[in-house]
Each structure stands twice: as structure tokens, then as C-alpha cells.
Design an enzyme around this catalytic site. Sequence first.
Site, PDB file in Angstrom:
ATOM      1  N   ASP A 212       6.310  -0.993  -2.282  1.00 36.23           N
ATOM      2  CA  ASP A 212       4.878  -1.217  -2.063  1.00 36.23           C
ATOM      3  C   ASP A 212       4.356  -0.432  -0.858  1.00 36.23           C
ATOM      4  O   ASP A 212       4.882  -0.535   0.246  1.00 36.23           O
ATOM      5  CB  ASP A 212       4.669  -2.718  -1.836  1.00 36.23           C
TER       6      ASP A 212
ATOM      7  N   SER B  33      -1.071  -0.733  -3.432  1.00 39.27           N
ATOM      8  CA  SER B  33      -0.800  -1.994  -4.109  1.00 39.27           C
ATOM      9  C   SER B  33      -1.900  -2.285  -5.141  1.00 39.27           C
ATOM     10  O   SER B  33      -2.206  -1.441  -5.974  1.00 39.27           O
ATOM     11  CB  SER B  33      -0.654  -3.114  -3.070  1.00 39.27           C
TER      12      SER B  33
END
Length: 312
Positions: A171, A52
Site C-alpha cells: 500500500d 490506496s
Amino acid sequence: MAMAAARSAALPDGPRLGLALGGGLPFGAAAIGVLDVLERHSLPPACIAGTSMGSIVGLLYAFGYTPAQLEAHFEAFFKTKRLVSVLLRDLRPSRSGFVQGKEVLRAISALVPEGVCFEDLRMPFAVPAACLRTGQEIVFRSGPVLPAVRASISMPGIFTPVEWGGTYLVDGAVISPVPVHILPLLGADVVVPVRAVRAHPPGPRQRIADVRDIDGSAPHVAPPGLLQLIWRSLSLLLQDQFAALVMSQYPLRIMPEIPADDASNTHKVGAIIELGRRAAELQIDAIRAALRTVRSPRDVTPGAASSERLVT
């Protein structure tokens, strides 16, 4: 932004320190302060895994930006309306997300050109993403790096997922909020997870209440917008509770505590970076001691293997 000249690789001859950088916007920027302190104490990481926001910080550092340059870029980006401008231009609501990601990727490519591969970086670097179809963790460490970072920042419901190999990726924090388990693949002898957490106010985390306690005297509070609601809820679910559980498994860890009101305030990025410095200073002696205990460090070269699937 002008592109920085990449620094030459500086892998240590002795034991190798690996950093796993967690996510969070904007408090993932605390990792910049950690990198600054490690360099000042002559303890630079030899390899990095980032998920991320941590994948962005890790990429820029592995490409050659100094912590000072990173801090200047992040301050300029988050303290102005640049982030809002990028997100608005990227706003393309669809069945799988609100933000398309092309403008975000363009902003990153202003610092790291398209076509740069993992093999071009000055140290081993890895980026995990999550496969929606199989639930596998996909660990990228070879080939073009920007698509891997784009996949790793695809927070479900906010960014559209990335199509890859007949499936879709989201993610990396969904599976690996702090990808410390990847570091041995990169040749790390000592691993240190880095993840900022929200500092909760004193008192119990749970409150037992009666609906009748609400008497209507409290001032009205405007409800959050839809994007803010999704972002904040997923952050609490994926990045706070899950990350804290992962971090608790590692005695040697760096966990800057960010005041709750600052954790989502992009204008506080400078203060968040400083909290990263303070947290890192507290672990310097422990990191030195851990490195001294290593007897036979491994040898690994940047991008030494293709992307891997790790089932979790």
C-alpha cells in the site's frame, strides 16, 4: 457494470490544479464529492495522484467517469453485499496476507479494461506504492495502470503484496498517505491534498485511567474479528495520524470530517460523498485565488515519463 465511454481530455490552458487523493475504506470515497464540486465550479483538476482507495477513485475519474457515475457505482458496490462477495471469493490466507486481490482487480477491470495504460488516460495520473525491501516509494505513471493500482491498495497483512522487479510492493499509504508531493511531476501549478479524517468526539484524545476503575458493570462488547482488528489498527496508524501530519503542511487542503461510526461503515458511502462536497465548497474561493497567482503554468502530457523511484 457497463463501462462508461471515456470523456475526452480537458486540460486547462491556464494554471493547472492537481489533486492528491488519500485512502481509507470507505471514507476515501469522499473524494468523489470533492470532484463533483470542483467540476460544478469549473475547476476540474488537470492531474491526479492517488494512493490506496484514492488510486481507485483517481483512476476511474482520469479514465473518464463523471463524479455522478462514480457516485452511482460506489453506492451500488458498497451498499449491497457485493464488496463482501468479492472479498470472500478473494480470501486466500497465505504467509503474507489474507486477500489475494485477483477478484478485487477483476471488479475494477469491469470499469477500466485490462491493458489500459497511464498514457491512455485523459489526464496525467500517478500511483505510488511502497517497496518492502528498500523502503523506497515507487511512483508509477506509465505502462499498464491496473497492476499499479493493485500494488497501491495492498494494505499490509490484509492484501498479499505485489511482486515487482525482484521485490514486493505494498500500500502506497505506508509512505504517502496523501501523495501531494508527486503532483509537481505531473505539471500541477497548484496542489491540493484531499483526505477524509475521522471526526473524534469532543474531549481530550488521551485518557488517563486506573485499571481498578473497571468494575464489571459495563455491558459486554463482542471482540472484533481478526481481519477487522488488523484493518482498523493499520487504518489508525497509517491513515489517520500520519495523514493528518502530512495534511497539516499544506494550508490549502480539503479534509472532510467523517463521524467515527461512519468511517468504516460501507453503507454510509453516500453520506461520506456528501461530506466531501461540503468540505470542498469551503475551499473553492481559496483554490480560485491560488490559481490566479500562477504566472507561467507548465506543460506536461499524460504519462510523460516512466515509473520512478523516490526515496523518502
